[in-house]
Design a protein around this motif. Sequence first.
Motif, PDB file in Angstrom:
ATOM      1  N   MET A   1      11.985 -36.362  35.739  1.00 13.06           N
ATOM      2  CA  MET A   1      12.396 -37.091  34.541  1.00 13.06           C
ATOM      3  C   MET A   1      13.381 -38.197  34.903  1.00 13.06           C
ATOM      4  SD  MET A   1      12.757 -34.239  31.502  1.00 13.06           S
ATOM      5  CE  MET A   1      13.520 -32.975  32.514  1.00 13.06           C
ATOM      6  N   LYS A   2      13.418 -39.207  34.050  1.00 14.03           N
ATOM      7  CA  LYS A   2      14.358 -40.312  34.222  1.00 14.03           C
ATOM      8  C   LYS A   2      15.160 -40.460  32.929  1.00 14.03           C
ATOM      9  CE  LYS A   2      11.211 -42.917  37.223  1.00 14.03           C
ATOM     10  NZ  LYS A   2      10.465 -44.197  37.395  1.00 14.03           N
ATOM     11  N   LEU A   3      16.446 -40.729  33.078  1.00 13.81           N
ATOM     12  CA  LEU A   3      17.289 -40.944  31.905  1.00 13.81           C
ATOM     13  C   LEU A   3      17.921 -42.326  31.985  1.00 13.81           C
ATOM     14  CD1 LEU A   3      18.436 -39.670  29.300  1.00 13.81           C
ATOM     15  CD2 LEU A   3      20.466 -39.040  30.642  1.00 13.81           C
ATOM     16  N   TYR A   4      17.523 -43.194  31.067  1.00 13.66           N
ATOM     17  CA  TYR A   4      18.150 -44.502  30.916  1.00 13.66           C
ATOM     18  C   TYR A   4      19.354 -44.291  30.009  1.00 13.66           C
ATOM     19  CZ  TYR A   4      13.704 -46.330  32.692  1.00 13.66           C
ATOM     20  OH  TYR A   4      12.594 -46.595  33.461  1.00 13.66           O
ATOM     21  N   ASN A   5      20.541 -44.595  30.526  1.00 13.84           N
ATOM     22  CA  ASN A   5      21.746 -44.293  29.748  1.00 13.84           C
ATOM     23  C   ASN A   5      22.926 -45.101  30.235  1.00 13.84           C
ATOM     24  OD1 ASN A   5      23.581 -41.540  31.075  1.00 13.84           O
ATOM     25  ND2 ASN A   5      22.025 -42.636  32.212  1.00 13.84           N
ATOM     26  N   TYR A   6      24.031 -44.938  29.532  1.00 12.11           N
ATOM     27  CA  TYR A   6      25.279 -45.638  29.860  1.00 12.11           C
ATOM     28  C   TYR A   6      26.371 -44.585  29.906  1.00 12.11           C
ATOM     29  CZ  TYR A   6      29.158 -49.007  29.286  1.00 12.11           C
ATOM     30  OH  TYR A   6      30.298 -49.751  29.435  1.00 12.11           O
ATOM     31  N   PHE A   7      27.213 -44.651  30.910  1.00  8.20           N
ATOM     32  CA  PHE A   7      28.170 -43.573  31.156  1.00  8.20           C
ATOM     33  C   PHE A   7      29.073 -43.292  29.966  1.00  8.20           C
ATOM     34  CE2 PHE A   7      30.845 -47.190  31.999  1.00  8.20           C
ATOM     35  CZ  PHE A   7      32.154 -46.780  31.853  1.00  8.20           C
ATOM     36  N   ARG A   8      29.409 -44.310  29.180  1.00  8.18           N
ATOM     37  CA  ARG A   8      30.365 -44.142  28.090  1.00  8.18           C
ATOM     38  C   ARG A   8      29.685 -43.871  26.746  1.00  8.18           C
ATOM     39  NH1 ARG A   8      34.266 -48.673  28.695  1.00  8.18           N
ATOM     40  NH2 ARG A   8      35.297 -47.375  30.266  1.00  8.18           N
ATOM     41  N   SER A   9      28.397 -44.027  26.672  1.00  6.96           N
ATOM     42  CA  SER A   9      27.665 -43.784  25.429  1.00  6.96           C
ATOM     43  C   SER A   9      27.698 -42.303  25.073  1.00  6.96           C
ATOM     44  CB  SER A   9      26.208 -44.240  25.597  1.00  6.96           C
ATOM     45  OG  SER A   9      25.354 -43.602  24.677  1.00  6.96           O
ATOM     46  N   SER A  10      28.184 -41.986  23.884  1.00  8.58           N
ATOM     47  CA  SER A  10      28.257 -40.581  23.488  1.00  8.58           C
ATOM     48  C   SER A  10      26.871 -39.988  23.299  1.00  8.58           C
ATOM     49  CB  SER A  10      29.109 -40.410  22.227  1.00  8.58           C
ATOM     50  OG  SER A  10      28.587 -41.144  21.148  1.00  8.58           O
ATOM     51  N   ALA A  11      25.916 -40.789  22.821  1.00 10.25           N
ATOM     52  CA  ALA A  11      24.552 -40.296  22.669  1.00 10.25           C
ATOM     53  C   ALA A  11      23.943 -39.960  24.030  1.00 10.25           C
ATOM     54  CB  ALA A  11      23.703 -41.320  21.937  1.00 10.25           C
ATOM     55  N   SER A  12      24.207 -40.806  25.022  1.00 11.23           N
ATOM     56  CA  SER A  12      23.738 -40.527  26.383  1.00 11.23           C
ATOM     57  C   SER A  12      24.406 -39.273  26.942  1.00 11.23           C
ATOM     58  CB  SER A  12      24.050 -41.711  27.298  1.00 11.23           C
ATOM     59  OG  SER A  12      23.405 -42.891  26.879  1.00 11.23           O
ATOM     60  N   PHE A  13      25.683 -39.153  26.696  1.00 14.53           N
ATOM     61  CA  PHE A  13      26.479 -38.012  27.156  1.00 14.53           C
ATOM     62  C   PHE A  13      25.864 -36.714  26.623  1.00 14.53           C
ATOM     63  CE2 PHE A  13      31.322 -36.782  27.457  1.00 14.53           C
ATOM     64  CZ  PHE A  13      31.018 -35.716  28.282  1.00 14.53           C
ATOM     65  N   LYS A  22      20.428 -26.951  31.079  1.00 15.85           N
ATOM     66  CA  LYS A  22      19.120 -26.402  31.426  1.00 15.85           C
ATOM     67  C   LYS A  22      18.797 -26.504  32.912  1.00 15.85           C
ATOM     68  CE  LYS A  22      17.120 -26.865  26.850  1.00 15.85           C
ATOM     69  NZ  LYS A  22      16.815 -25.416  26.719  1.00 15.85           N
ATOM     70  N   GLY A  23      19.689 -27.131  33.662  1.00 14.49           N
ATOM     71  CA  GLY A  23      19.474 -27.241  35.096  1.00 14.49           C
ATOM     72  C   GLY A  23      18.276 -28.093  35.470  1.00 14.49           C
ATOM     73  N   LEU A  24      18.013 -29.130  34.676  1.00 20.96           N
ATOM     74  CA  LEU A  24      16.847 -29.980  34.904  1.00 20.96           C
ATOM     75  C   LEU A  24      17.231 -31.214  35.726  1.00 20.96           C
ATOM     76  CD1 LEU A  24      15.304 -29.836  31.321  1.00 20.96           C
ATOM     77  CD2 LEU A  24      14.518 -28.618  33.362  1.00 20.96           C
ATOM     78  N   PRO A  25      16.585 -31.433  36.849  1.00 19.29           N
ATOM     79  CA  PRO A  25      16.892 -32.631  37.644  1.00 19.29           C
ATOM     80  C   PRO A  25      16.362 -33.878  36.960  1.00 19.29           C
ATOM     81  CG  PRO A  25      15.027 -31.460  38.579  1.00 19.29           C
ATOM     82  CD  PRO A  25      15.539 -30.602  37.460  1.00 19.29           C
ATOM     83  N   PHE A  26      17.082 -34.977  37.113  1.00 18.88           N
ATOM     84  CA  PHE A  26      16.645 -36.240  36.523  1.00 18.88           C
ATOM     85  C   PHE A  26      17.196 -37.407  37.324  1.00 18.88           C
ATOM     86  CE2 PHE A  26      20.721 -35.235  34.631  1.00 18.88           C
ATOM     87  CZ  PHE A  26      21.365 -36.442  34.487  1.00 18.88           C
ATOM     88  N   GLU A  27      16.491 -38.521  37.231  1.00 18.57           N
ATOM     89  CA  GLU A  27      16.946 -39.748  37.863  1.00 18.57           C
ATOM     90  C   GLU A  27      17.824 -40.501  36.880  1.00 18.57           C
ATOM     91  OE1 GLU A  27      15.182 -43.880  39.864  1.00 18.57           O
ATOM     92  OE2 GLU A  27      13.812 -42.270  39.255  1.00 18.57           O
ATOM     93  N   TYR A  28      19.012 -40.871  37.316  1.00 16.94           N
ATOM     94  CA  TYR A  28      19.984 -41.552  36.461  1.00 16.94           C
ATOM     95  C   TYR A  28      19.770 -43.063  36.576  1.00 16.94           C
ATOM     96  CZ  TYR A  28      24.601 -42.513  34.381  1.00 16.94           C
ATOM     97  OH  TYR A  28      25.637 -42.938  33.564  1.00 16.94           O
ATOM     98  N   LEU A  29      19.428 -43.692  35.455  1.00 17.85           N
ATOM     99  CA  LEU A  29      19.194 -45.133  35.437  1.00 17.85           C
ATOM    100  C   LEU A  29      20.169 -45.787  34.465  1.00 17.85           C
ATOM    101  CD1 LEU A  29      15.297 -45.025  35.418  1.00 17.85           C
ATOM    102  CD2 LEU A  29      16.781 -45.584  37.343  1.00 17.85           C
ATOM    103  N   PRO A  30      21.193 -46.476  34.963  1.00 17.53           N
ATOM    104  CA  PRO A  30      22.213 -47.049  34.085  1.00 17.53           C
ATOM    105  C   PRO A  30      21.741 -48.294  33.343  1.00 17.53           C
ATOM    106  CG  PRO A  30      22.693 -47.596  36.365  1.00 17.53           C
ATOM    107  CD  PRO A  30      21.500 -46.675  36.385  1.00 17.53           C
ATOM    108  N   VAL A  31      22.150 -48.391  32.095  1.00 18.65           N
ATOM    109  CA  VAL A  31      21.908 -49.573  31.255  1.00 18.65           C
ATOM    110  C   VAL A  31      23.272 -49.972  30.694  1.00 18.65           C
ATOM    111  CG1 VAL A  31      20.700 -50.510  29.256  1.00 18.65           C
ATOM    112  CG2 VAL A  31      19.602 -48.729  30.652  1.00 18.65           C
ATOM    113  N   HIS A  32      23.799 -51.101  31.141  1.00 16.71           N
ATOM    114  CA  HIS A  32      25.169 -51.494  30.781  1.00 16.71           C
ATOM    115  C   HIS A  32      25.183 -52.114  29.384  1.00 16.71           C
ATOM    116  CE1 HIS A  32      29.254 -52.840  31.098  1.00 16.71           C
ATOM    117  NE2 HIS A  32      29.349 -52.392  32.349  1.00 16.71           N
TER     118      HIS A  32
END
Length: 213
Positions: A1-13, A22-32
């Motif tokens: 899985m891939k997660l497009y997110n922003y470190f400070r976004s509460s929804a992303s958090f 759930k211990g699910l691995p994912f690729e972290y893809l930042p969107v500033h």
Amino acid sequence: MKLYNYFRSSASFRVRIALQIKGLPFEYLPVHLVKGEHKQEKYAAISASTLVPTLETDGGELLGQSMAIMEYLDETHPEPPLLPRDALGRARVRALSQLIACEIHPLNNLRVLKYLTHQLKVSEEAKADWYRHWVRNGLELYEKELARLPKGTYSYGDTPTMADCCLVPQIFNGRRFNTDYTGLDRTMAVFEACMKHPAFDKAQPVNQPDNEG
């Protein structure tokens, strides 16, 4: 899985917490968000709403909206559960989650804060007062709801639920604006319990690759 997110976004958090629980691995893809990367063509091709987070499933499907993503994860990877097994329990947890995701967060997200500053010409002090007022108001309601429920380690019972995935990011963001949390004893006790759980610690902004401090 891939997660497009922003470190400070509460929804992303929220989604990061759910994935960690759930211990699910994912690729972290930042969107500033502050730099406007979510509005650029590259991300618009991924998210029609140009919002974060977006989860790309193992099958390549794209899902938006943190609440929908968390429920998807719970349905496809049911252990450990984010929602109780019984209908009443699920309704209770969804209500707590929505109190934050639907009542507090929409009044204080980045789009609203930018509109207050740029279009309405609100001062930084007034903007901060706005933020603190609505966070405090919403968490006072959360505290009242918790008082009606049997006391547990977390918001609902003794295991983390979707409600805690929503609560913790809101507490973090409120602290950035010096929101007063005094008197919210049960709410803050839940927050402290959550932060002792490794999933919440791993998901917090400071531990993300795009963290800016």
